[in-house]
Write an enzyme that holds these catalytic residues in place. Structure first.
Site, short mmCIF file in Angstrom:
data_model
loop_
_atom_site.label_atom_id
_atom_site.label_comp_id
_atom_site.label_asym_id
_atom_site.label_seq_id
_atom_site.Cartn_x
_atom_site.Cartn_y
_atom_site.Cartn_z
N ARG A 64 17.23 17.68 15.22
CA ARG A 64 17.28 17.45 13.78
C ARG A 64 18.63 16.89 13.35
NH1 ARG A 64 14.98 14.91 11.07
NH2 ARG A 64 13.18 15.83 12.09
N LYS A 91 30.86 5.50 -3.36
CA LYS A 91 29.76 6.41 -3.70
C LYS A 91 29.04 6.82 -2.41
CE LYS A 91 29.18 4.36 -8.28
NZ LYS A 91 28.32 3.57 -9.18
N LYS A 99 40.07 0.90 -13.45
CA LYS A 99 38.75 0.92 -14.08
C LYS A 99 38.87 1.16 -15.58
CE LYS A 99 35.33 2.72 -11.77
NZ LYS A 99 34.58 1.50 -11.45
N GLU A 148 38.90 -3.86 -13.26
CA GLU A 148 37.54 -3.95 -13.77
C GLU A 148 37.56 -4.43 -15.22
OE1 GLU A 148 34.41 -0.67 -13.30
OE2 GLU A 148 35.05 -0.45 -15.38
N ASP A 162 32.02 -6.22 -14.33
CA ASP A 162 31.09 -5.09 -14.35
C ASP A 162 29.94 -5.31 -15.32
OD1 ASP A 162 30.34 -2.47 -13.46
OD2 ASP A 162 31.02 -1.69 -15.38
#
Length: 277
Positions: A99, A134, A166, A196, A217
């Site tokens: 597994r 992410k 950002k 950004e 963006d």
């Protein structure tokens, strides 16, 4: 390829999580300790193989004498029903590591397969498909490597290897110029700077500052084309937001250099694999 020394601690931690306090009580109750057998790792669906090296480390940690024959190495395409590798060794090791090995392979092969699809969709354009931060905590190295195996490229690995200013940074600093000036006062000359922007007005403010990359963006393809024309080669352009297999071609045709896709590493579907004794 990733060095085994960088992968082994991740695989060892996954095995320990599964073994818990008492080990594999099912397998140890049923399977004699000296029984040896053979098994194959097989693809239930077609896809791009990734994570095989990690899976094989799981089996070898439990049986260092495991004999392995690889048919479809990492980075190759396997058909549905195809054999990826054949393993021969202690039956307990095969069943106990099953597994953990398949979890890693299924996750990473799913990322590589999804990346491959996007890369094929933008063929003929200059756009590169890149991943983001992410990622699954603890698995970033493996997941970003899977993106490369799918034909994509990596964005920054962490907070320390590049600057990415950002929207929240801009809000706190009080504007694009203030944020860029504060960064330049604190970073070394080898660190690249990306900013950004959400609007063409912000882009207009950024252009005289001469940063390395601009992240455009959530802009539609028409706005992206205008942005690329405004930049006119003075910095690299990266598009992000609302990237799917259906939209990625139009985004690429806007002329951007890179397209970043967060879902490649946070929600790409697993590739269905199995271990057949």
């Amino acid at each position: 390829m990733l060095h085994p020394l960088t992968i082994e601690p991740l695989v060892r931690a996954a095995l320990l999580e599964d073994l818990g306090r008492a080990g594999d009580v099912t397998t140890d109750s049923i399977v004699p300790a000296d029984l040896r057998t053979a098994a194959r790792i097989a693809a239930r669906k077609e896809g791009r193989v990734a994570g095989l090296e990690a899976a094989l480390i799981a089996f070898r940690l439990l049986d260092p004498s495991m004999e392995i024959e690889v048919t479809q190495p990492d980075g190759t395409d396997v058909p549905a029903g195809g054999t990826i590798a054949t393993l021969s060794g202690r039956a307990r090791a095969l069943l106990t590591a099953e597994r953990t090995g398949l979890n890693l392979m299924g996750r990473l092969s799913g990322i590589a397969t999804a990346t491959r699809a996007l890369v094929r969709e933008v063929e003929g354009t200059q756009a590169r498909i890149v991943c983001t931060r992410k990622t699954t905590p603890g698995l970033r190295l493996l997941e970003k490597h899977a993106v490369r195996l799918g034909g994509g490229h990596n964005h920054r690995f962490g907070l320390d290897d590049a600057v990415l200013i950002k929207d929240n940074h801009i809000a706190v600093a009080g504007g694009v110029r203030a944020a860029v000036e504060r960064v330049r006062a604190n970073i070394g000359h080898m660190v690249k700077v990306e900013v950004e922007v959400d609007t063409l007005e912000q882009l207009e403010e950024l252009l005289p500052l001469g940063t390395d990359v601009v992240l455009l963006d959530n802009m539609d393809p028409a706005t992206l084309r205008r942005a690329v024309a405004m930049v006119d080669g003075r910095m690299l352009t990266e598009a992000s937001g609302n990237v799917t297999l259906a939209t990625v071609r139009a985004i690429a045709e806007s002329g951007v250099d890179m397209i970043s896709v967060g879902w490649l590493t946070h929600s790409a579907p697993n590739l269905d694999l199995g271990l057949d004794i």
